[in-house]
Design an enzyme around this catalytic site. Structure first.
Site, PDB file in Angstrom:
ATOM      1  CE1 TYR A   1       3.039 -15.665 -38.429  1.00  0.00           C
ATOM      2  CE2 TYR A   1       4.871 -16.710 -37.269  1.00  0.00           C
ATOM      3  CZ  TYR A   1       4.106 -15.585 -37.529  1.00  0.00           C
ATOM      4  OH  TYR A   1       4.399 -14.391 -36.920  1.00  0.00           O
TER       5      TYR A   1
ATOM      6  CE  LYS B   1       5.027 -11.680 -40.235  1.00  0.00           C
ATOM      7  NZ  LYS B   1       4.070 -10.518 -40.230  1.00  0.00           N
TER       8      LYS B   1
ATOM      9  CB  THR C   1       8.005 -13.501 -36.657  1.00  0.00           C
ATOM     10  OG1 THR C   1       8.370 -14.546 -35.760  1.00  0.00           O
ATOM     11  CG2 THR C   1       7.898 -14.109 -38.055  1.00  0.00           C
ATOM     12  CG  ASP C   2      11.885 -14.982 -33.073  1.00  0.00           C
ATOM     13  OD1 ASP C   2      10.791 -15.418 -33.476  1.00  0.00           O
ATOM     14  OD2 ASP C   2      12.291 -15.143 -31.902  1.00  0.00           O
ATOM     15  CD  GLU C   3       7.539 -18.656 -35.139  1.00  0.00           C
ATOM     16  OE1 GLU C   3       7.112 -19.365 -36.066  1.00  0.00           O
ATOM     17  OE2 GLU C   3       6.977 -18.570 -34.039  1.00  0.00           O
TER      18      GLU C   3
HETATM   19  P1  NAD Z   1      -2.986 -11.367 -33.969  1.00  0.00           P
HETATM   20  O1  NAD Z   1      -3.352 -12.652 -34.638  1.00  0.00           O
HETATM   21  O2  NAD Z   1      -3.341 -11.175 -32.543  1.00  0.00           O
HETATM   22  O3  NAD Z   1      -3.600 -10.146 -34.776  1.00  0.00           O
HETATM   23  C1  NAD Z   1      -3.586 -10.071 -36.176  1.00  0.00           C
HETATM   24  C2  NAD Z   1      -4.592  -9.031 -36.599  1.00  0.00           C
HETATM   25  O4  NAD Z   1      -4.554  -8.962 -38.038  1.00  0.00           O
HETATM   26  C3  NAD Z   1      -6.044  -9.369 -36.223  1.00  0.00           C
HETATM   27  O5  NAD Z   1      -6.674  -8.248 -35.667  1.00  0.00           O
HETATM   28  C4  NAD Z   1      -6.681  -9.769 -37.539  1.00  0.00           C
HETATM   29  O6  NAD Z   1      -8.073  -9.488 -37.587  1.00  0.00           O
HETATM   30  C5  NAD Z   1      -5.887  -8.940 -38.540  1.00  0.00           C
HETATM   31  N1  NAD Z   1      -5.889  -9.534 -39.889  1.00  0.00           N
HETATM   32  C6  NAD Z   1      -5.571 -10.812 -40.230  1.00  0.00           C
HETATM   33  N2  NAD Z   1      -5.741 -10.994 -41.548  1.00  0.00           N
HETATM   34  C7  NAD Z   1      -6.170  -9.790 -42.059  1.00  0.00           C
HETATM   35  C8  NAD Z   1      -6.532  -9.353 -43.352  1.00  0.00           C
HETATM   36  N3  NAD Z   1      -6.508 -10.181 -44.404  1.00  0.00           N
HETATM   37  N4  NAD Z   1      -6.906  -8.071 -43.509  1.00  0.00           N
HETATM   38  C9  NAD Z   1      -6.949  -7.215 -42.465  1.00  0.00           C
HETATM   39  N5  NAD Z   1      -6.639  -7.591 -41.207  1.00  0.00           N
HETATM   40  C10 NAD Z   1      -6.242  -8.869 -40.996  1.00  0.00           C
HETATM   41  O7  NAD Z   1      -1.415 -11.224 -34.203  1.00  0.00           O
HETATM   42  P2  NAD Z   1      -0.301 -10.590 -33.274  1.00  0.00           P
HETATM   43  O8  NAD Z   1       0.225 -11.639 -32.382  1.00  0.00           O
HETATM   44  O9  NAD Z   1      -0.784  -9.317 -32.710  1.00  0.00           O
HETATM   45  O10 NAD Z   1       0.823 -10.291 -34.373  1.00  0.00           O
HETATM   46  C11 NAD Z   1       0.821  -9.070 -35.103  1.00  0.00           C
HETATM   47  C12 NAD Z   1       1.998  -9.046 -36.056  1.00  0.00           C
HETATM   48  O11 NAD Z   1       3.213  -9.195 -35.338  1.00  0.00           O
HETATM   49  C13 NAD Z   1       1.966 -10.186 -37.080  1.00  0.00           C
HETATM   50  O12 NAD Z   1       2.430  -9.681 -38.299  1.00  0.00           O
HETATM   51  C14 NAD Z   1       2.945 -11.209 -36.511  1.00  0.00           C
HETATM   52  O13 NAD Z   1       3.541 -11.971 -37.546  1.00  0.00           O
HETATM   53  C15 NAD Z   1       3.950 -10.309 -35.838  1.00  0.00           C
HETATM   54  N6  NAD Z   1       4.660 -10.886 -34.681  1.00  0.00           N
HETATM   55  C16 NAD Z   1       3.973 -11.472 -33.658  1.00  0.00           C
HETATM   56  C17 NAD Z   1       4.665 -11.962 -32.548  1.00  0.00           C
HETATM   57  C18 NAD Z   1       3.956 -12.602 -31.382  1.00  0.00           C
HETATM   58  O14 NAD Z   1       4.605 -13.121 -30.480  1.00  0.00           O
HETATM   59  N7  NAD Z   1       2.635 -12.573 -31.312  1.00  0.00           N
HETATM   60  C19 NAD Z   1       6.068 -11.860 -32.506  1.00  0.00           C
HETATM   61  C20 NAD Z   1       6.728 -11.265 -33.599  1.00  0.00           C
HETATM   62  C21 NAD Z   1       6.026 -10.766 -34.669  1.00  0.00           C
HETATM   63  O1  DAU Z   2       8.703 -16.060 -32.166  1.00  0.00           O
HETATM   64  C1  DAU Z   2       7.699 -15.174 -32.559  1.00  0.00           C
HETATM   65  C2  DAU Z   2       6.428 -15.931 -32.808  1.00  0.00           C
HETATM   66  O2  DAU Z   2       5.938 -16.335 -31.541  1.00  0.00           O
HETATM   67  C3  DAU Z   2       5.377 -15.108 -33.555  1.00  0.00           C
HETATM   68  O3  DAU Z   2       5.856 -14.805 -34.827  1.00  0.00           O
HETATM   69  C4  DAU Z   2       4.069 -15.888 -33.664  1.00  0.00           C
HETATM   70  O4  DAU Z   2       3.076 -15.077 -34.265  1.00  0.00           O
HETATM   71  C5  DAU Z   2       3.618 -16.274 -32.271  1.00  0.00           C
HETATM   72  O5  DAU Z   2       2.456 -17.058 -32.348  1.00  0.00           O
HETATM   73  C6  DAU Z   2       4.719 -17.047 -31.542  1.00  0.00           C
HETATM   74  O6  DAU Z   2       4.912 -18.358 -32.136  1.00  0.00           O
HETATM   75  P1  DAU Z   2       5.116 -19.672 -31.239  1.00  0.00           P
HETATM   76  O7  DAU Z   2       4.729 -20.839 -32.031  1.00  0.00           O
HETATM   77  O8  DAU Z   2       6.470 -19.672 -30.600  1.00  0.00           O
HETATM   78  O9  DAU Z   2       4.043 -19.362 -30.059  1.00  0.00           O
HETATM   79  P2  DAU Z   2       2.978 -20.292 -29.315  1.00  0.00           P
HETATM   80  O10 DAU Z   2       2.436 -19.504 -28.168  1.00  0.00           O
HETATM   81  O11 DAU Z   2       2.033 -20.924 -30.247  1.00  0.00           O
HETATM   82  O12 DAU Z   2       3.907 -21.444 -28.711  1.00  0.00           O
HETATM   83  C7  DAU Z   2       4.974 -21.172 -27.802  1.00  0.00           C
HETATM   84  C8  DAU Z   2       5.673 -22.486 -27.498  1.00  0.00           C
HETATM   85  O13 DAU Z   2       4.794 -23.302 -26.710  1.00  0.00           O
HETATM   86  C9  DAU Z   2       5.998 -23.325 -28.718  1.00  0.00           C
HETATM   87  O14 DAU Z   2       7.206 -24.038 -28.481  1.00  0.00           O
HETATM   88  C10 DAU Z   2       4.841 -24.328 -28.814  1.00  0.00           C
HETATM   89  C11 DAU Z   2       4.479 -24.537 -27.362  1.00  0.00           C
HETATM   90  N1  DAU Z   2       3.050 -24.796 -27.077  1.00  0.00           N
HETATM   91  C12 DAU Z   2       2.132 -23.965 -27.622  1.00  0.00           C
HETATM   92  C13 DAU Z   2       0.787 -24.128 -27.372  1.00  0.00           C
HETATM   93  C14 DAU Z   2      -0.247 -23.230 -27.990  1.00  0.00           C
HETATM   94  C15 DAU Z   2       2.693 -25.815 -26.211  1.00  0.00           C
HETATM   95  O15 DAU Z   2       3.553 -26.560 -25.681  1.00  0.00           O
HETATM   96  N2  DAU Z   2       1.366 -25.984 -25.939  1.00  0.00           N
HETATM   97  C16 DAU Z   2       0.393 -25.188 -26.497  1.00  0.00           C
HETATM   98  O16 DAU Z   2      -0.805 -25.411 -26.218  1.00  0.00           O
END
Ligand code: NAD
Ligand code: DAU
Length: 349
Positions: free
Chosen positions: A155, A159, A130-132
């Site tokens: 988190y 990562k 992630t970019d975080e």
């Molecule tokens: P998600 O939470 O939707 O899915 C995660 C999956 O991992 C789930 O199916 C869960 O059951 C599985 N999992 C969790 N713990 C596990 C374990 N111990 N063993 C086996 N499986 C396990 O997450 P996502 O949003 O699809 O993100 C997927 C990946 O991409 C993550 O590594 C996250 O850090 C990364 N990522 C997400 C975003 C985003 O915006 N969602 C952006 C950048 C990177």
């Molecule tokens: O940047 C990549 C990341 O983006 C991934 O690595 C993470 O897995 C993914 O969850 C996401 O993280 P964020 O914290 O940015 O996403 P989230 O959707 O939780 O929140 C987006 C923005 O909105 C953040 O500034 C918090 C705000 N927010 C979020 C929720 C859930 C609100 O204002 N209200 C809300 O209810």
């Protein structure tokens, strides 16, 4: 036939990656390994679950010996590792789960690859991050591949730790690894705890739309299929030991994004203009809330000819349509403890 392990394939991004690989590469056997946490959902893969080149294995990546046994059994040629605990708010309330899944889980997979793979020729361990990990930006600037790590939530620290371990396994043991760091994804099958699907769900059900703090935090949004496409390119053409940043060059202040979403929802639900926006409620800010993320994706654009395919307005419209057309999916993932958990956490500012 090559066998590829995709971890976390029942989650949001993982399910798009699994679907893409199963359909596009009939010569690959795709093994989806997931332990089905609250965020993992096999309904995300109904359309491909009977394909001959797909297999699901329910397993927990924190079980090190089991990972080795599965590497022995399936003789994976490559790994695309997405399994993780992914929600920042949950990492604030339950950090240890993130340490186990994201750090221990990743090192177990690295170890299994290191020990079981007899030689590393034609092998590849691709870690999705992630970019975080880069921390938080002020009003200007971007995250580059060489930006120093500065994770600030449990988190992002978990990562960052997993990224460091992946690089350490490459440097120390020569394991052929590659990493990508992506910005915020949106699209179908995202669990409604993340901003966009949560807001869609709440607007649909006339519940408050919680905006943290003043709504001024900025995120760089990318349609999930564009991320899956980047993952496909990096898996096949990315250089070993390299890092690629992936992002949409699509920055939105949270409150502006929510206003746009409210307009789309009013239109789609045939409600009068302003109805959805009335649900917007400013709530207590997230602890340690990062102000701004913005990715410079010039490297992947230049080296692998990747670029995002969708404009945000179009992607958001498509996303809203998907959630409204898939009420049953939403109903199934919001039963049980879901509403209790999400109603409880809001304190109005
Ligand atoms: P998600 O939470 O939707 O899915 C995660 C999956 O991992 C789930 O199916 C869960 O059951 C599985 N999992 C969790 N713990 C596990 C374990 N111990 N063993 C086996 N499986 C396990 O997450 P996502 O949003 O699809 O993100 C997927 C990946 O991409 C993550 O590594 C996250 O850090 C990364 N990522 C997400 C975003 C985003 O915006 N969602 C952006 C950048 C990177
Ligand atoms: O940047 C990549 C990341 O983006 C991934 O690595 C993470 O897995 C993914 O969850 C996401 O993280 P964020 O914290 O940015 O996403 P989230 O959707 O939780 O929140 C987006 C923005 O909105 C953040 O500034 C918090 C705000 N927010 C979020 C929720 C859930 C609100 O204002 N209200 C809300 O209810």
């Amino acid at each position: 036939m090559k066998t590829i392990l995709i971890t976390g394939g029942a989650g949001f991004i993982g399910s798009h990656v699994v679907r893409r690989f199963v359909k596009k590469y009939p010569d690959y056997k795709i093994v989806n390994l997931d332990n089905l946490t609250y965020a993992g959902n096999l309904a995300n893969l109904r359309d491909i679950e009977n394909e001959p080149n797909y297999e699901f294995v329910k397993a927990d990546i924190t079980a090190g010996e089991l990972m080795k046994a599965l590497f022995k059994k399936y003789r994976f040629d490559g790994v695309i590792h997405l399994a993780a605990e992914s929600h920042v708010d949950r990492s604030i309330s339950s950090p240890m789960e993130f340490i186990y899944a994201n750090i221990l889980g990743t090192v177990n997979l690295l170890n299994a690859a290191r020990v079981i793979w007899e030689d590393y020729t034609d092998k590849r361990f691709y870690h999705i991050s992630t970019d975080e990990v880069y921390g938080s930006l002020g009003a200007t600037g971007f995250f580059y591949e060489d930006t120093a790590y500065d994770p600030r939530s449990p988190y992002s620290a978990s990562k960052a730790s997993s990224d460091h371990l992946v690089r350490a396994y490459n440097h120390t043991y020569g394991l052929p690894t590659v990493i990508s760091n992506c910005s915020n994804n949106y699209g179908p099958f995202q669990f409604p705890e993340k901003l966009i699907p949560l807001a869609i769900h709440n607007i649909k059900n006339n519940k408050l739309v919680p905006v943290y703090g003043k709504g001024e935090n900025i995120r760089d949004w990318l349609y999930v299929e564009d991320h899956a496409n980047a993952i496909d390119l990096i898996y096949h053409e990315g250089k070993i030991a390299e890092t690629y940043n992936i992002g949409g060059h699509n920055e939105w202040k949270n409150i502006d994004l929510i206003q746009l979403l409210c307009e789309i929802m009013d239109r789609k639900l045939k409600r009068s203009a302003g109805t959805s926006a009335n649900l917007i409620t400013y709530v207590k800010d997230r602890a340690g809330h990062d102000l701004r993320y913005a990715i410079d994706s010039a490297k992947i654009q230049r080296e692998l000819a990747w670029k995002p395919s969708l404009q945000f307005a179009e992607g958001l419209e498509k996303t809203v349509e998907w959630y409204l057309a898939n009420e049953e999916w939403m109903k199934n993932v919001t039963t049980g403890d879901y509403q209790k958990y999400y109603d409880k956490q809001y304190t109005k500012r």
